[in-house]
Design a protein around this motif. Structure first.
Motif, PDB file in Angstrom:
ATOM      1  N   PRO A 626       0.841  -1.204   0.000  1.00 13.44           N
ATOM      2  CA  PRO A 626       0.000   0.000   0.000  1.00 13.44           C
ATOM      3  C   PRO A 626       0.870   1.246   0.000  1.00 13.44           C
ATOM      4  O   PRO A 626       1.993   1.239   0.521  1.00 13.44           O
ATOM      5  N   ILE A 627       0.384   2.331  -0.569  1.00 14.12           N
ATOM      6  CA  ILE A 627       1.176   3.553  -0.690  1.00 14.12           C
ATOM      7  C   ILE A 627       1.611   4.075   0.674  1.00 14.12           C
ATOM      8  O   ILE A 627       2.705   4.626   0.825  1.00 14.12           O
ATOM      9  N   LYS A 628       0.756   3.891   1.698  1.00 14.50           N
ATOM     10  CA  LYS A 628       1.126   4.349   3.041  1.00 14.50           C
ATOM     11  C   LYS A 628       2.349   3.595   3.556  1.00 14.50           C
ATOM     12  O   LYS A 628       3.217   4.174   4.210  1.00 14.50           O
ATOM     13  N   ALA A 629       2.420   2.300   3.258  1.00 13.80           N
ATOM     14  CA  ALA A 629       3.573   1.502   3.687  1.00 13.80           C
ATOM     15  C   ALA A 629       4.834   1.933   2.948  1.00 13.80           C
ATOM     16  O   ALA A 629       5.931   1.994   3.524  1.00 13.80           O
ATOM     17  N   LYS A 630       4.682   2.259   1.662  1.00 18.31           N
ATOM     18  CA  LYS A 630       5.834   2.726   0.889  1.00 18.31           C
ATOM     19  C   LYS A 630       6.361   4.051   1.448  1.00 18.31           C
ATOM     20  O   LYS A 630       7.569   4.265   1.571  1.00 18.31           O
TER      21      LYS A 630
END
Length: 686
Positions: A626-630
């Motif tokens: 997910p973009i938040k994890a990236k």
């Protein structure tokens, strides 16, 4: 004597804060004696960031004792006792030490002040002996102090350590109680907040977390290994320095990592600097190599004499006194005395050399080589390699030379104190008339670097000689000392640079300036030095032709505005807390796509290629995370700029920009973002 390590001149030059801390050490001793009357005190000077007092007694003081000691100290401070100076004769001082009065609250029959007696014996006959009294405590001390104990302000005891008396392991081991003191509680609280912040910024901790550098026991202590991300920092600093020095008219040179002993004897570094240099390598000329016989092959071979010399230092004597058969027996006897690992190495070496029986050979005198501890002698050789004229001066020779210094193991500390260092070094050869302009230009280079790195607080520490040490600690040329010190002083005054003058701390060949800087949380570092050398060029016979065709010896300025890469990078890691500006960041840009959609991945790769074509250190994360994890991963790695690409961004020709520590800056046109990144890197924006 509570400040025995300082000279009388240095003691009188104590700052107000040093006087507070020096006085607090006396109050500490007073409090301990009220709790432990049998304590014997040695020295208690002010030091960087505080003070300590060394003492001896059977009870071991620990942090759990600090509250009751501090309560006694507060009572002494509240009593507001005057610090009274008393000048006494040597006889009077000895009588008081013998009675136990010195370093005590009262006379202590049968308990002479043994450390004070020893200190008195070391005071020169001509030097005035003075005592200081606060309340009941009387101590051998040259001062100075604050007027009254009530002037001490705020203090705190910090920790306990062990220390040998006078730093000599043959002397008794004492307890060393550390503390710190400030003018008021606000400053004290700010100091401890700074210490807490400093722990978070510790370059050793961040160096591991950000994968910048490491140490390895197989490589050796104090020998840093630079990982790819840390190597970026080195190369960016080198690039900055080379650009700056090219613009300032420096010529780049390269010299070997080692040199013969004779060069360091000529320069004067040996024997005086020998303790800071790695031991020499002893090599023997080919004509003196030992001749050995391999029975299994029936032929004579040459083998390196160095190996036998290391195992058997008396090898030449053995060869002279014993016949070949007895030499072989002696080798076998000594082999049996080696440890298992040493025997393995010995046997492996003999097999490799094809050696069975030693027949003959003389080692002769070895040729000694030292690892380079400083660049200056090599540069002097380069100056003298070709004829020089006044038209060639000033000649500025710059090198990123690696130097090696055998720092004591107990003094090694991360990148701040290492044994292998890359130095931003240069030597400027000039006439006396050119000196002021050249010295000031170096100081201005420091100021330029300070601006780039956001160093707002700095001080030049001007170190001069002591006339009493001429011929011992310093080159015995009194007139040149006074002349060059005045030259440096005049430059500092004319430039308006903030400086303090410190006697008896110059280099052995001339006055110097140490550059002290403070990082953003107020931690002090010694960055580098700017030194005048009026002595060593003459030792190397360096000459240039003057306008009237006579010969003259140039002055030499030693300078290294960025110091060593190791120490300066250690400073920068803590200064920025690992959040490096874009131009310096190991990973400048990370491109993040929403998922692994083929269109977005292709766009991310195209943007990466465009940035890397311009020399930008750009990476991509096209994982399915997910973009938040990236974003979280990039933030944790302290990536400076994150460029997020989604379908909406792609359609509009935009990228969404995030900057570490600043958050989301919104969507912007791709071309504008790329242009701003390139400009920020080129301008080295802070």
């Amino acid at each position: 004597m509570s400040d025995e390590r300082k000279t009388p001149d240095q003691r009188q030059q104590m700052t107000e804060l040093e006087r507070i801390r020096h006085s607090c050490a006396h109050v500490l001793a007073t409090a301990i004696l009220k709790l432990f009357p049998e304590a014997q005190f040695a020295a208690g000077p002010p030091v960087d960031n505080g003070f300590y007092y060394d003492l001896e007694m059977n009870y071991r003081i620990g942090p759990e004792d600090f509250p009751k000691i501090e309560e006694e100290m507060k009572r002494e401070i509240k009593a507001n006792h005057t610090f009274e100076r008393m000048d006494v004769t040597r006889t009077e001082a000895l009588e008081m030490a013998t009675s136990g009065r010195l370093g005590g609250l009262t006379e202590r029959p049968g308990q002479p002040s043994k450390f004070k007696l020893d200190i008195i014996s070391g005071i020169p006959e001509h030097e005035q002996i003075s005592l200081y009294k606060n309340g009941d405590f009387l101590d051998l001390c040259a001062g100075p102090h604050v007027m009254r104990t009530g002037n001490i302000g705020a203090f705190r005891l910090t920790h306990v350590a062990s220390a040998y008396y006078k730093g000599d392991e043959n002397n008794p081991q004492l307890q060393r109680i550390y503390g710190t003191a400030f003018k008021n509680k606000t400053q004290l609280d700010e100091y401890f907040k700074m210490l807490e912040e400093a722990k978070k910024r510790d370059h050793r901790k961040l160096g591991r977390e950000l994968e910048l550098f490491c140490f390895d026991d197989d490589v050796g202590p104090g020998l840093p290994l630079w990982l790819p991300r840390g190597t970026v920092l080195i190369e960016e600093l080198e690039k900055l320095a080379k650009e700056t020095e090219f613009a300032a008219g420096y010529d780049r040179v390269r010299t070997p990592h080692l040199a013969r002993e004779n060069m360091y004897l000529t320069s004067g570094h040996l024997p005086y600097y020998a303790e800071s240099m790695f031991p020499p390598m002893e090599l023997f000329a080919e004509g003196h190599a030992q001749v050995v016989f391999n029975e299994s092959k029936g032929r004579i071979e040459k083998a390196a004499a160095n190996y036998f010399r290391q195992i058997f230092p008396d090898w030449p004597q053995l060869r002279q006194e014993l016949n070949p058969e007895d030499v072989q027996k002696e080798i076998e006897r000594r082999r049996a005395e080696l440890s298992e690992s040493e025997r393995e190495h010995f046997d492996h070496s003999l097999t490799k050399l094809g050696v069975a029986t030693v027949l003959s050979g003389e080692l002769g005198e070895p040729d000694r080589y030292y690892l380079k501890a400083m660049n200056c002698p090599h540069h002097h050789k380069l100056f003298g390699a070709v004829p020089r004229s006044y038209r060639d001066l000033p000649l500025r020779l710059a090198e990123y030379g690696t130097c090696y210094r055998y720092e004591q193991s107990g003094e090694l500390f991360g990148l701040m104190r290492v044994r292998a260092m890359q130095m931003n070094d240069a030597h400027i050869y000039c006439t006396e008339e050119q000196f002021a302009a050249e010295f000031e230009a170096v100081n201005q280079m420091y100021l330029k670097y300070f601006k780039i790195f956001g160093v707002d607080r700095y001080q030049f520490r001007f170190s001069t000689h002591s006339p009493a040490e001429l011929g011992k600690k310093y080159v015995d040329q009194s007139e040149l000392w006074l002349k060059t010190e005045k030259m440096v002083r005049d430059v500092l005054i004319a430039s308006g640079a903030p400086y303090v003058e410190v006697p008896n701390e110059a280099a052995f060949y001339g006055p110097k300036i140490d550059i002290q800087i403070w990082n953003v949380i107020g931690k002090e570092f010694t960055l580098a030095t700017n030194q005048v050398d009026f002595a060593v060029p003459a030792r190397f016979g360096l000459k240039y032709k003057t306008r009237d065709n006579s010969e003259a010896t140039p002055l030499c300025i030693h300078r290294a505005p960025l110091g060593t890469h190791e120490r300066f990078i250690g400073f920068l890691i803590e200064h920025y807390a690992g959040n490096f500006p874009l131009w310096l960041a190991p990973e400048q840009v990370r491109i993040l796509s929403f998922g692994d959609d083929e269109l977005l991945v292709a766009a991310a790769k195209a943007l990466q290629a465009e940035l890397r074509a311009e020399g930008v250190r750009a990476t991509i994360d096209t994982s399915r995370d997910p973009i938040k994890a990236k974003i979280a991963d990039a933030e944790q790695r302290k990536v400076h700029t994150m460029l997020v690409i989604g379908h909406r961004d792609l359609e509009a020709g935009n990228v969404s920009v995030r900057v570490h520590g600043q958050g989301n800056l919104g969507a912007k046109p791709r071309a504008e973002v790329v242009a701003d990144i390139l400009a920020a890197i080129k301008e080295r924006r802070a």
